[in-house]
Write a protein that holds these residues in place. Structure first.
Motif, PDB file in Angstrom:
ATOM      1  N   PRO A 100      -3.293   9.276  -3.435  1.00  0.00           N
ATOM      2  CA  PRO A 100      -2.109   8.443  -3.670  1.00  0.00           C
ATOM      3  C   PRO A 100      -0.824   9.249  -3.529  1.00  0.00           C
ATOM      4  CG  PRO A 100      -3.171   8.973  -5.752  1.00  0.00           C
ATOM      5  CD  PRO A 100      -4.074   9.493  -4.676  1.00  0.00           C
ATOM      6  N   VAL A 101       0.200   8.612  -2.963  1.00  0.00           N
ATOM      7  CA  VAL A 101       1.513   9.245  -2.813  1.00  0.00           C
ATOM      8  C   VAL A 101       2.519   8.479  -3.672  1.00  0.00           C
ATOM      9  CG1 VAL A 101       3.380   9.827  -1.228  1.00  0.00           C
ATOM     10  CG2 VAL A 101       0.999  10.040  -0.475  1.00  0.00           C
ATOM     11  N   ASP A 102       3.300   9.200  -4.422  1.00  0.00           N
ATOM     12  CA  ASP A 102       4.294   8.591  -5.303  1.00  0.00           C
ATOM     13  C   ASP A 102       5.611   8.456  -4.534  1.00  0.00           C
ATOM     14  OD1 ASP A 102       5.648   7.588  -7.459  1.00  0.00           O
ATOM     15  OD2 ASP A 102       5.801   9.485  -8.527  1.00  0.00           O
ATOM     16  N   TYR A 103       5.797   7.317  -3.859  1.00  0.00           N
ATOM     17  CA  TYR A 103       6.997   7.115  -3.052  1.00  0.00           C
ATOM     18  C   TYR A 103       8.209   6.863  -3.945  1.00  0.00           C
ATOM     19  CZ  TYR A 103       3.803   6.981   0.876  1.00  0.00           C
ATOM     20  OH  TYR A 103       2.850   7.320   1.808  1.00  0.00           O
ATOM     21  N   THR A 104       9.338   7.351  -3.493  1.00  0.00           N
ATOM     22  CA  THR A 104      10.542   7.309  -4.332  1.00  0.00           C
ATOM     23  C   THR A 104      11.454   6.134  -4.016  1.00  0.00           C
ATOM     24  OG1 THR A 104      11.706   8.758  -2.780  1.00  0.00           O
ATOM     25  CG2 THR A 104      10.515   9.808  -4.601  1.00  0.00           C
ATOM     26  N   THR A 105      11.128   5.361  -2.988  1.00  0.00           N
ATOM     27  CA  THR A 105      11.981   4.230  -2.626  1.00  0.00           C
ATOM     28  C   THR A 105      11.226   2.918  -2.791  1.00  0.00           C
ATOM     29  OG1 THR A 105      11.351   4.310  -0.279  1.00  0.00           O
ATOM     30  CG2 THR A 105      13.242   5.635  -0.976  1.00  0.00           C
ATOM     31  N   THR A 106      11.974   1.818  -2.870  1.00  0.00           N
ATOM     32  CA  THR A 106      11.399   0.489  -3.090  1.00  0.00           C
ATOM     33  C   THR A 106      11.840  -0.459  -1.985  1.00  0.00           C
ATOM     34  OG1 THR A 106      11.543   0.825  -5.489  1.00  0.00           O
ATOM     35  CG2 THR A 106      11.249  -1.422  -4.720  1.00  0.00           C
ATOM     36  N   PRO A 107      10.947  -0.735  -1.029  1.00  0.00           N
ATOM     37  CA  PRO A 107       9.632  -0.139  -0.762  1.00  0.00           C
ATOM     38  C   PRO A 107       9.804   1.144   0.056  1.00  0.00           C
ATOM     39  CG  PRO A 107      10.050  -1.909   0.778  1.00  0.00           C
ATOM     40  CD  PRO A 107      11.256  -1.864  -0.115  1.00  0.00           C
ATOM     41  N   ASN A 131       0.922  -3.701  -8.204  1.00  0.00           N
ATOM     42  CA  ASN A 131       0.003  -2.598  -8.482  1.00  0.00           C
ATOM     43  C   ASN A 131       0.197  -1.415  -7.527  1.00  0.00           C
ATOM     44  OD1 ASN A 131      -1.009  -3.742  -6.196  1.00  0.00           O
ATOM     45  ND2 ASN A 131      -3.112  -3.964  -6.913  1.00  0.00           N
ATOM     46  N   ASP A 132       1.261  -1.470  -6.724  1.00  0.00           N
ATOM     47  CA  ASP A 132       1.567  -0.335  -5.859  1.00  0.00           C
ATOM     48  C   ASP A 132       2.036   0.851  -6.697  1.00  0.00           C
ATOM     49  OD1 ASP A 132       0.957  -1.381  -3.344  1.00  0.00           O
ATOM     50  OD2 ASP A 132       2.898  -2.372  -3.174  1.00  0.00           O
ATOM     51  N   GLU A 133       1.743   2.036  -6.213  1.00  0.00           N
ATOM     52  CA  GLU A 133       2.166   3.256  -6.888  1.00  0.00           C
ATOM     53  C   GLU A 133       3.687   3.273  -7.028  1.00  0.00           C
ATOM     54  OE1 GLU A 133       0.861   6.866  -8.683  1.00  0.00           O
ATOM     55  OE2 GLU A 133      -0.325   5.293  -7.722  1.00  0.00           O
ATOM     56  N   ASN A 134       4.170   3.565  -8.229  1.00  0.00           N
ATOM     57  CA  ASN A 134       5.605   3.660  -8.496  1.00  0.00           C
ATOM     58  C   ASN A 134       6.339   2.354  -8.172  1.00  0.00           C
ATOM     59  OD1 ASN A 134       7.775   5.213  -9.476  1.00  0.00           O
ATOM     60  ND2 ASN A 134       8.467   5.667  -7.398  1.00  0.00           N
ATOM     61  N   TYR A 135       5.681   1.211  -8.426  1.00  0.00           N
ATOM     62  CA  TYR A 135       6.285  -0.101  -8.122  1.00  0.00           C
ATOM     63  C   TYR A 135       7.583  -0.327  -8.896  1.00  0.00           C
ATOM     64  CZ  TYR A 135       7.164  -5.109  -8.364  1.00  0.00           C
ATOM     65  OH  TYR A 135       7.761  -6.345  -8.328  1.00  0.00           O
ATOM     66  N   LYS A 136       8.566  -0.836  -8.187  1.00  0.00           N
ATOM     67  CA  LYS A 136       9.798  -1.338  -8.795  1.00  0.00           C
ATOM     68  C   LYS A 136      10.159  -2.620  -8.055  1.00  0.00           C
ATOM     69  CE  LYS A 136      11.754   3.181 -10.037  1.00  0.00           C
ATOM     70  NZ  LYS A 136      12.888   4.120  -9.801  1.00  0.00           N
ATOM     71  N   PRO A 137      10.697  -3.611  -8.752  1.00  0.00           N
ATOM     72  CA  PRO A 137      11.070  -4.852  -8.061  1.00  0.00           C
ATOM     73  C   PRO A 137      12.243  -4.620  -7.123  1.00  0.00           C
ATOM     74  CG  PRO A 137      11.868  -4.897 -10.315  1.00  0.00           C
ATOM     75  CD  PRO A 137      10.993  -3.680 -10.199  1.00  0.00           C
ATOM     76  N   PHE A 138      12.407  -5.520  -6.153  1.00  0.00           N
ATOM     77  CA  PHE A 138      13.574  -5.464  -5.287  1.00  0.00           C
ATOM     78  C   PHE A 138      14.834  -5.701  -6.127  1.00  0.00           C
ATOM     79  CE2 PHE A 138      10.834  -7.191  -1.555  1.00  0.00           C
ATOM     80  CZ  PHE A 138      10.283  -5.942  -1.376  1.00  0.00           C
ATOM     81  N   PRO A 139      15.993  -5.367  -5.606  1.00  0.00           N
ATOM     82  CA  PRO A 139      17.239  -5.649  -6.331  1.00  0.00           C
ATOM     83  C   PRO A 139      17.313  -7.130  -6.742  1.00  0.00           C
ATOM     84  CG  PRO A 139      17.679  -4.273  -4.426  1.00  0.00           C
ATOM     85  CD  PRO A 139      16.243  -4.680  -4.319  1.00  0.00           C
ATOM     86  N   ASP A 140      18.046  -7.414  -7.798  1.00  0.00           N
ATOM     87  CA  ASP A 140      18.145  -8.781  -8.324  1.00  0.00           C
ATOM     88  C   ASP A 140      18.514  -9.779  -7.229  1.00  0.00           C
ATOM     89  OD1 ASP A 140      17.536  -7.890 -10.823  1.00  0.00           O
ATOM     90  OD2 ASP A 140      19.586  -7.940 -11.602  1.00  0.00           O
ATOM     91  N   GLY A 141      17.742 -10.853  -7.178  1.00  0.00           N
ATOM     92  CA  GLY A 141      18.028 -11.924  -6.232  1.00  0.00           C
ATOM     93  C   GLY A 141      17.494 -11.698  -4.835  1.00  0.00           C
TER      94      GLY A 141
END
Length: 250
Positions: A95-102, A186-196
């Motif tokens: 697994p790679v911990d990506y720093t950007t979303t996505p 469930n993606d590694e280091n998941y963060k939602p997209f910016p609001d809206g």
């Protein structure tokens, strides 16, 4: 010599046998009918969604990519971030911990048949999407990825638009390096997209066509509140497959 007449008891027995045979024939007919109806229902249940999907996507057959979905104004301005990970191949299943979303760049898998994802496939759902580490290898090869979140995945009309967009790309020309994929919780280091925002485009830019200086590489991002073929078309015109670390790779 005439046969002796049947006794009353024999007549009753024969009548009962006839009724039993008649009842068995009716049961057999009913069973066969039920089986046929069930078989037709099973076939219909499998065929109807397929036929509906084809019917829904017919509306995009004569449309250009840029005319599908919302106008480009539904998307944010394009942003970039310094990239790393060029030719950084990690063992498959690492697994790679990506720093950007996505992700738009970074270390990635390199495995025949697994990474990068196949060129001819342009649309995935949560059930069959390749791993992020495989898709980042596609980015290194010049692909543009369209990522959609759960809000889009739960909207059948928006999903039909994305499939309609994906159908615009073929498998005979490198300019069709495009894949639409879900962004999963469930993606590694998941963060939602910016609001809206519910759709994102990413691309791994070399810093311009023919640039080989890895220090010039950037990840390119654009977010949209809806599905916009116009914005995607503009994005891919500005960042074609030729502007990538490995444009000639499949």
């Amino acid at each position: 010599m005439a046969k002796p007449a049947k006794t009353d008891r024999q007549a009753v027995i024969e009548q009962m046998r006839k009724k039993q045979k008649s009842a068995e024939r009716r049961r057999g007919t009913i069973i066969v009918t039920v089986c046929v109806v069930a078989a037709v229902a099973i076939v219909a249940a499998a065929a109807v969604p397929i036929l509906k999907d084809k019917w829904d996507k017919r509306q995009f057959t004569e449309k250009s990519l840029s005319s599908i979905g919302d106008p480009a104004s539904t998307c944010t301005k394009i942003t970039t971030k310094k990239a790393d990970g060029n030719q950084n191949h990690v063992p498959i299943n690492t697994p790679v911990d990506y720093t950007t979303t996505p992700p738009a760049f970074g270390p990635h898998w390199n495995e025949t048949g697994v990474a990068p994802a196949p060129f001819a496939r342009h649309f995935y759902t949560a059930e069959d999407r390749p791993a992020l580490e495989a898709l980042v290898h596609n980015l290194e090869h010049g692909y543009t990825l369209l990522w959609y979140d759960e809000t889009v995945a739960d909207d059948s009309e928006l999903m039909t638009e994305i499939e309609g967009i994906a159908d615009k790309f073929g498998d005979q020309n490198f300019r069709d390096k495009f894949i639409a994929v879900p962004w999963l919780k469930n993606d590694e280091n998941y963060k939602p997209f910016p609001d809206g925002e519910h759709v994102a485009f990413t691309h791994w830019s070399a810093g311009g066509d023919g640039v080989t200086d890895t220090s010039k590489q950037v990840g390119v991002f654009q977010y949209c509140s809806g599905v916009s073929g116009e914005a995607l078309s503009d994005f891919m015109d500005k960042y074609p497959y030729t502007d990538s670390p490995e444009p000639t790779a499949m």
